[in-house]
Design a protein around this motif. Sequence first.
Motif, PDB file in Angstrom:
ATOM      1  N   GLU A   1      35.547 100.822 -38.201  1.00  0.00           N
ATOM      2  CA  GLU A   1      36.308 101.172 -36.997  1.00  0.00           C
ATOM      3  C   GLU A   1      37.782 101.358 -37.291  1.00  0.00           C
ATOM      4  OE1 GLU A   1      34.375  98.615 -37.340  1.00  0.00           O
ATOM      5  OE2 GLU A   1      32.703  98.829 -35.943  1.00  0.00           O
ATOM      6  N   MET A   2      38.330 100.699 -38.360  1.00  0.00           N
ATOM      7  CA  MET A   2      39.756 100.774 -38.689  1.00  0.00           C
ATOM      8  C   MET A   2      40.056 101.777 -39.772  1.00  0.00           C
ATOM      9  SD  MET A   2      41.336  98.757 -36.656  1.00  0.00           S
ATOM     10  CE  MET A   2      42.912  98.693 -37.461  1.00  0.00           C
TER      11      MET A   2
ATOM     12  N   SER B   1      47.054  99.400 -38.889  1.00  0.00           N
ATOM     13  CA  SER B   1      46.839  98.012 -38.523  1.00  0.00           C
ATOM     14  C   SER B   1      48.178  97.281 -38.441  1.00  0.00           C
ATOM     15  CB  SER B   1      45.921  97.324 -39.543  1.00  0.00           C
ATOM     16  OG  SER B   1      46.536  97.309 -40.816  1.00  0.00           O
ATOM     17  N   LEU B   2      48.114  96.017 -38.151  1.00  0.00           N
ATOM     18  CA  LEU B   2      49.338  95.219 -38.026  1.00  0.00           C
ATOM     19  C   LEU B   2      50.066  95.099 -39.350  1.00  0.00           C
ATOM     20  CD1 LEU B   2      51.093  93.363 -36.227  1.00  0.00           C
ATOM     21  CD2 LEU B   2      49.605  91.471 -36.867  1.00  0.00           C
ATOM     22  N   LEU B   3      49.323  95.084 -40.461  1.00  0.00           N
ATOM     23  CA  LEU B   3      49.954  94.950 -41.777  1.00  0.00           C
ATOM     24  C   LEU B   3      50.629  96.226 -42.231  1.00  0.00           C
ATOM     25  CD1 LEU B   3      47.116  92.944 -43.589  1.00  0.00           C
ATOM     26  CD2 LEU B   3      49.175  92.049 -42.482  1.00  0.00           C
ATOM     27  N   ASP B   4      50.346  97.354 -41.574  1.00  0.00           N
ATOM     28  CA  ASP B   4      50.938  98.639 -41.977  1.00  0.00           C
ATOM     29  C   ASP B   4      52.202  98.983 -41.218  1.00  0.00           C
ATOM     30  OD1 ASP B   4      48.750  98.903 -43.652  1.00  0.00           O
ATOM     31  OD2 ASP B   4      47.566 100.007 -42.163  1.00  0.00           O
ATOM     32  N   LEU B   5      52.629  98.180 -40.284  1.00  0.00           N
ATOM     33  CA  LEU B   5      53.785  98.507 -39.451  1.00  0.00           C
ATOM     34  C   LEU B   5      55.072  98.389 -40.243  1.00  0.00           C
ATOM     35  CD1 LEU B   5      52.912  96.751 -36.069  1.00  0.00           C
ATOM     36  CD2 LEU B   5      52.598  99.151 -36.694  1.00  0.00           C
ATOM     37  N   ASN B   6      56.027  99.287 -39.957  1.00  0.00           N
ATOM     38  CA  ASN B   6      57.389  99.227 -40.498  1.00  0.00           C
ATOM     39  C   ASN B   6      58.317  99.893 -39.505  1.00  0.00           C
ATOM     40  OD1 ASN B   6      57.205 102.107 -41.016  1.00  0.00           O
ATOM     41  ND2 ASN B   6      56.067 101.581 -42.898  1.00  0.00           N
ATOM     42  N   GLU B   7      59.604 100.020 -39.881  1.00  0.00           N
ATOM     43  CA  GLU B   7      60.589 100.561 -38.945  1.00  0.00           C
ATOM     44  C   GLU B   7      60.451 102.066 -38.733  1.00  0.00           C
ATOM     45  OE1 GLU B   7      62.237 100.609 -43.071  1.00  0.00           O
ATOM     46  OE2 GLU B   7      61.250  99.134 -41.761  1.00  0.00           O
ATOM     47  N   ARG B   8      59.619 102.777 -39.498  1.00  0.00           N
ATOM     48  CA  ARG B   8      59.478 104.231 -39.358  1.00  0.00           C
ATOM     49  C   ARG B   8      58.190 104.637 -38.648  1.00  0.00           C
ATOM     50  NH1 ARG B   8      60.804 103.338 -44.655  1.00  0.00           N
ATOM     51  NH2 ARG B   8      58.659 103.822 -45.286  1.00  0.00           N
ATOM     52  N   ILE B   9      57.412 103.665 -38.183  1.00  0.00           N
ATOM     53  CA  ILE B   9      56.120 103.937 -37.568  1.00  0.00           C
ATOM     54  C   ILE B   9      56.154 103.477 -36.117  1.00  0.00           C
ATOM     55  CG2 ILE B   9      53.662 103.356 -37.631  1.00  0.00           C
ATOM     56  CD1 ILE B   9      53.841 103.111 -40.590  1.00  0.00           C
TER      57      ILE B   9
ATOM     58  N   ILE C   1      47.271 100.440 -29.143  1.00  0.00           N
ATOM     59  CA  ILE C   1      46.182 101.242 -28.574  1.00  0.00           C
ATOM     60  C   ILE C   1      44.933 100.371 -28.555  1.00  0.00           C
ATOM     61  CG2 ILE C   1      44.758 103.309 -28.838  1.00  0.00           C
ATOM     62  CD1 ILE C   1      47.102 104.608 -30.274  1.00  0.00           C
ATOM     63  N   GLY C   2      44.386 100.128 -27.386  1.00  0.00           N
ATOM     64  CA  GLY C   2      43.217  99.287 -27.248  1.00  0.00           C
ATOM     65  C   GLY C   2      43.595  97.853 -26.905  1.00  0.00           C
ATOM     66  N   HIS C   3      42.589  97.003 -26.867  1.00  0.00           N
ATOM     67  CA  HIS C   3      42.786  95.593 -26.540  1.00  0.00           C
ATOM     68  C   HIS C   3      42.796  94.770 -27.830  1.00  0.00           C
ATOM     69  CE1 HIS C   3      42.004  91.596 -24.792  1.00  0.00           C
ATOM     70  NE2 HIS C   3      42.583  92.093 -23.706  1.00  0.00           N
TER      71      HIS C   3
ATOM     72  N   HIS D   1      44.394  99.043 -32.800  1.00  0.00           N
ATOM     73  CA  HIS D   1      45.339  99.536 -33.797  1.00  0.00           C
ATOM     74  C   HIS D   1      46.609  99.998 -33.094  1.00  0.00           C
ATOM     75  CE1 HIS D   1      43.190 103.049 -32.285  1.00  0.00           C
ATOM     76  NE2 HIS D   1      44.243 103.784 -32.650  1.00  0.00           N
ATOM     77  N   PHE D   2      47.520 100.583 -33.864  1.00  0.00           N
ATOM     78  CA  PHE D   2      48.798 101.065 -33.342  1.00  0.00           C
ATOM     79  C   PHE D   2      48.875 102.576 -33.536  1.00  0.00           C
ATOM     80  CE2 PHE D   2      49.273  96.659 -34.466  1.00  0.00           C
ATOM     81  CZ  PHE D   2      49.972  96.114 -33.411  1.00  0.00           C
ATOM     82  N   CYS D   3      49.886 103.169 -32.862  1.00  0.00           N
ATOM     83  CA  CYS D   3      50.000 104.642 -32.876  1.00  0.00           C
ATOM     84  C   CYS D   3      50.188 105.162 -34.290  1.00  0.00           C
ATOM     85  CB  CYS D   3      51.148 105.079 -31.962  1.00  0.00           C
ATOM     86  SG  CYS D   3      51.483 106.862 -31.991  1.00  0.00           S
ATOM     87  N   GLY D   4      51.212 104.700 -35.001  1.00  0.00           N
ATOM     88  CA  GLY D   4      51.416 105.076 -36.391  1.00  0.00           C
ATOM     89  C   GLY D   4      52.137 106.395 -36.597  1.00  0.00           C
ATOM     90  N   VAL D   5      52.567 107.098 -35.505  1.00  0.00           N
ATOM     91  CA  VAL D   5      53.299 108.365 -35.637  1.00  0.00           C
ATOM     92  C   VAL D   5      54.768 108.053 -35.907  1.00  0.00           C
ATOM     93  CG1 VAL D   5      53.781 110.580 -34.500  1.00  0.00           C
ATOM     94  CG2 VAL D   5      51.648 109.385 -34.057  1.00  0.00           C
TER      95      VAL D   5
END
Length: 227
Positions: A155-156, A161-169, A174-176, A183-187
């Motif tokens: 599904e992922m 995911s939460l571990l992929d987040l940074n200041e440019r994403i 999205i979802g519960h 997950h998160f938008c990631g754009v």
Amino acid sequence: MAWTDERIDSLRGMWEKGLTASQIAEELGGVSRNAVIGKAHRLGLQSRPSPVKEKEGKTASAPAVRKPVPPREPRPAAAAPVAAPPPAPRPAPAPAASAPIGAAPAAGDAPVAPREPVLRSVGPGGFLRQGPGDQQPPIPPAPPRRLVPAKPSAEMAGKTSLLDLNERICKWPIGHPGEPDFHFCGVQVNPGFPYCVQHCGQAYQAQLPRRDRRPPPPLPFGGPRVR
């Protein structure tokens, strides 16, 4: 009473005769035994040994009287011992068959003393304290484990995911959070904001002018009026 010359001469005469201080005090009258002794000491008269010490010395020096010991009667001469014959060797006992557990011991067997119970000290936590002979060597520590990264679920796959987040994403969720595909938008983010342009329009809304604002509906059950 004052010591006059006559009383002093009487004291010297009786002292030289060997009278005691108590007797001299009675003869003179008006003085005590200690006063007579003090005056004799000041006059430099010859000191006399104490009668108490003389009695003690005589008692200690008296030889002890030993009781006569009655002579011992001669004992009759004992007869010469007769050499006894050597004892005959006993036959070796046959090995006894092993008795079943719980069976009563045989008549000829010696009773086996029961073992005394071993007393153990119980600690505050309910554990038994070890004695000096019960201590065991320490257990060696386990080797360190290698941390293997978990494989992402289906599904992922391809999602942020939460571990992929940074200041440019974009960090718009999205979802519960309880769902497996959360997950998160990631754009790419809108510069100066934590979200992208699309999600910034949802997160930030322009405030209408005061003249265009509509009053909220009144509260039910006769609440306060909105002015």
